[in-house]
Design an enzyme around this catalytic site. Sequence first.
Site, short mmCIF file in Angstrom:
data_model
loop_
_atom_site.label_atom_id
_atom_site.label_comp_id
_atom_site.label_asym_id
_atom_site.label_seq_id
_atom_site.Cartn_x
_atom_site.Cartn_y
_atom_site.Cartn_z
N GLN A 163 30.03 52.93 36.27
CA GLN A 163 31.05 53.22 37.29
C GLN A 163 32.21 53.99 36.68
OE1 GLN A 163 33.32 49.76 38.40
NE2 GLN A 163 33.65 50.50 40.48
N GLY A 164 32.40 55.23 37.11
CA GLY A 164 33.50 56.05 36.59
C GLY A 164 34.66 56.10 37.56
N TYR A 165 35.44 55.04 37.59
CA TYR A 165 36.63 54.98 38.47
C TYR A 165 37.91 55.11 37.63
CZ TYR A 165 34.45 53.39 42.93
OH TYR A 165 33.75 53.29 44.11
N SER A 166 38.18 54.10 36.75
CA SER A 166 39.47 54.04 36.06
C SER A 166 39.66 55.20 35.09
CB SER A 166 39.57 52.74 35.26
OG SER A 166 39.29 51.63 36.07
N SER B 37 32.19 50.34 31.96
CA SER B 37 31.27 49.32 31.43
C SER B 37 29.89 49.92 31.16
CB SER B 37 31.13 48.17 32.43
OG SER B 37 32.35 47.52 32.60
N GLU C 219 31.70 45.40 45.06
CA GLU C 219 31.91 45.00 43.66
C GLU C 219 32.67 43.68 43.60
OE1 GLU C 219 34.21 47.76 41.32
OE2 GLU C 219 33.90 46.61 39.47
N GLU D 270 46.64 40.42 41.04
CA GLU D 270 47.87 40.83 41.76
C GLU D 270 47.53 41.84 42.86
OE1 GLU D 270 47.57 40.77 38.45
OE2 GLU D 270 48.96 39.17 37.89
C1 LIG Z 1 35.74 43.77 31.72
C2 LIG Z 1 36.18 44.99 32.46
C3 LIG Z 1 35.25 45.89 32.91
C4 LIG Z 1 35.67 47.04 33.58
N1 LIG Z 1 34.72 47.94 33.96
C5 LIG Z 1 35.09 49.08 34.58
C6 LIG Z 1 34.11 50.06 34.93
O1 LIG Z 1 32.91 49.89 34.70
N2 LIG Z 1 34.53 51.19 35.50
C7 LIG Z 1 35.85 51.42 35.78
O2 LIG Z 1 36.15 52.48 36.34
N3 LIG Z 1 36.82 50.55 35.45
C8 LIG Z 1 36.46 49.37 34.84
N4 LIG Z 1 37.42 48.45 34.49
C9 LIG Z 1 38.84 48.78 34.68
C10 LIG Z 1 39.55 47.97 35.76
O3 LIG Z 1 39.17 48.38 37.04
C11 LIG Z 1 41.06 48.13 35.53
O4 LIG Z 1 41.35 47.56 34.26
C12 LIG Z 1 41.88 47.47 36.59
O5 LIG Z 1 41.74 48.13 37.82
C13 LIG Z 1 43.38 47.42 36.22
O6 LIG Z 1 43.85 48.68 35.84
P1 LIG Z 1 44.63 48.88 34.45
O7 LIG Z 1 43.82 48.25 33.36
O8 LIG Z 1 44.96 50.33 34.33
O9 LIG Z 1 45.96 48.03 34.59
P2 LIG Z 1 47.31 48.46 35.31
O10 LIG Z 1 47.00 49.08 36.63
O11 LIG Z 1 48.13 49.27 34.36
O12 LIG Z 1 48.00 47.06 35.56
C14 LIG Z 1 48.77 46.39 34.56
C15 LIG Z 1 49.38 45.13 35.17
O13 LIG Z 1 50.29 45.50 36.24
C16 LIG Z 1 49.93 44.81 37.44
N5 LIG Z 1 50.15 45.70 38.58
C17 LIG Z 1 49.84 47.02 38.67
N6 LIG Z 1 50.15 47.50 39.89
C18 LIG Z 1 50.63 46.44 40.62
C19 LIG Z 1 51.10 46.28 41.96
N7 LIG Z 1 51.11 47.31 42.81
N8 LIG Z 1 51.51 45.06 42.34
C20 LIG Z 1 51.49 43.99 41.50
N9 LIG Z 1 51.06 44.09 40.20
C21 LIG Z 1 50.64 45.29 39.77
C22 LIG Z 1 48.44 44.51 37.30
O14 LIG Z 1 48.06 43.42 38.12
C23 LIG Z 1 48.34 44.22 35.81
O15 LIG Z 1 48.69 42.87 35.57
C24 LIG Z 1 37.05 47.29 33.81
C25 LIG Z 1 38.00 46.36 33.36
C26 LIG Z 1 37.59 45.23 32.69
C27 LIG Z 1 38.63 44.27 32.21
#
Ligand SMILES: Cc1cc2nc3c(=O)[nH]c(=O)nc-3n(C[C@H](O)[C@H](O)[C@H](O)COP(=O)(O)OP(=O)(O)OC[C@H]3O[C@@H](n4cnc5c(N)ncnc54)[C@H](O)[C@@H]3O)c2cc1C
Length: 388
Positions: free
Chosen positions: A131-134, A166, A249, A372
């Site tokens: 999955q290429g989202y983040s 992942s 998901e 959150e």
């Molecule tokens: C084990 C694992 C597998 C993953 N696999 C994939 C994958 O296969 N493909 C993919 O694309 N991504 C994947 N991800 C990424 C995942 O989707 C992101 O880590 C997640 O969406 C959070 O984004 P971030 O890490 O950039 O954190 P940030 O967005 O930077 O958030 C940091 C903190 O700020 C808080 N925060 C941010 N915005 C708000 C708001 N508006 N209100 C309240 N709190 C807020 C968050 O809750 C968090 O605590 C994976 C992550 C993990 C841990």
Amino acid sequence: MSDLDSFRSETRAWLEAHCPPEMRAPMKDESDACWGGRNPVFKSDAQKQWMDAMAARGWTVPDWPKDYGGGGLSPAETKILRQEMAAIGARNPLMSFGISMLGPALLKYGNEGQKKRFLTQIARGEIRWCQGYSEPGAGSDLASLQTKCEDKGDHWLVNGQKVWTSYADKADWIFCLVRTDPAAPKHKGISFLLFDMASPGVSTKPILLISGNSPFCETFFDDVAVPKEQLVGEVGKGWDVAKYLLGHEREMISGMGLGGGGGESLGAALGDRLREDPLLRADVARFDVDAIAFRAMSERFIDELKAGQAHPAQPSMMKYAGTELNKARHELAMAAGGSAALEWDSDRSKGGKAPREWLRTKANSIEGGTSEIQLGIIAKHILQLPGA
Ligand SMILES: Cc1cc2nc3c(=O)[nH]c(=O)nc-3n(C[C@H](O)[C@H](O)[C@H](O)COP(=O)(O)OP(=O)(O)OC[C@H]3O[C@@H](n4cnc5c(N)ncnc54)[C@H](O)[C@@H]3O)c2cc1C
């Protein structure tokens, strides 16, 4: 006998005949899962036999249409199959982001050619997807993604970077969010693209975690040419596909709250270790009540979903509750184990590496959207705020 009663007895007999005894035990760790793919790795002959038998019957995706490799079962028949599998402890024959995430999105948004091509391959376990989202600047605020996708007439040209992808280093194909219109408002310039990870210009770099594993990667796209017909839905409307897929998901991740599906209480699993500590015993009892409530909520939500009556906040409610519950389960198991549970390579009586599993659960409330963010979505839908 009603039709459903006959279906149940036929299913029971078929499972008895085709599920090898080795596939009727809980998975000990991730290496017991079968992910399929272009170059599948089977841990045993029994694992291959089980996957092949289920795929041939369309039961890797029992409720998908038969035309796309599914079993064509009704929601009631699908539930019976799941119950009969659970009754003999049968393992999931195929772990697949194709099944749990991309497939439902293709069923809703894919064109006929895409459905015929990709859904049948997913059902047979022939493609392993990632999955290429983040991206480095787009996690919770996913719509800020910047991976560039240009229309070059006879193909798309993709440049950019994804992160936390992942199993990108093991995947055959990626479902990817790209920006096709940088000038449009941020939710409107996004498209949903599928492409082969073996395409020239795709590279991956695994990221090492505190658990000692590297389950995900940084993923780089450098002038990747993608055939035009691999865009799903309409150009610029990828956000709708992305959100729909995220709902599936989140439901998949929420399954962690069921703790492996066996239904055994944590109190029973920890047994003697609770005798000496009444405070811990009370915490575990509280947890077990929450786990029963979660199981009941999941059953109801899944029935409502299959009947097309799901509330829009439902996937976020399940994801939030299931992942917080799974974290609590592992916290309590670690507390019950005392300092001995911290031993990095120790086996728990139930099998598995306790501290590694415990650390892994910390990611549950981040992956698929943080707790959150789920609470924000729930509040928006329940309170009917703008944008709900
Ligand atoms: C084990 C694992 C597998 C993953 N696999 C994939 C994958 O296969 N493909 C993919 O694309 N991504 C994947 N991800 C990424 C995942 O989707 C992101 O880590 C997640 O969406 C959070 O984004 P971030 O890490 O950039 O954190 P940030 O967005 O930077 O958030 C940091 C903190 O700020 C808080 N925060 C941010 N915005 C708000 C708001 N508006 N209100 C309240 N709190 C807020 C968050 O809750 C968090 O605590 C994976 C992550 C993990 C841990």
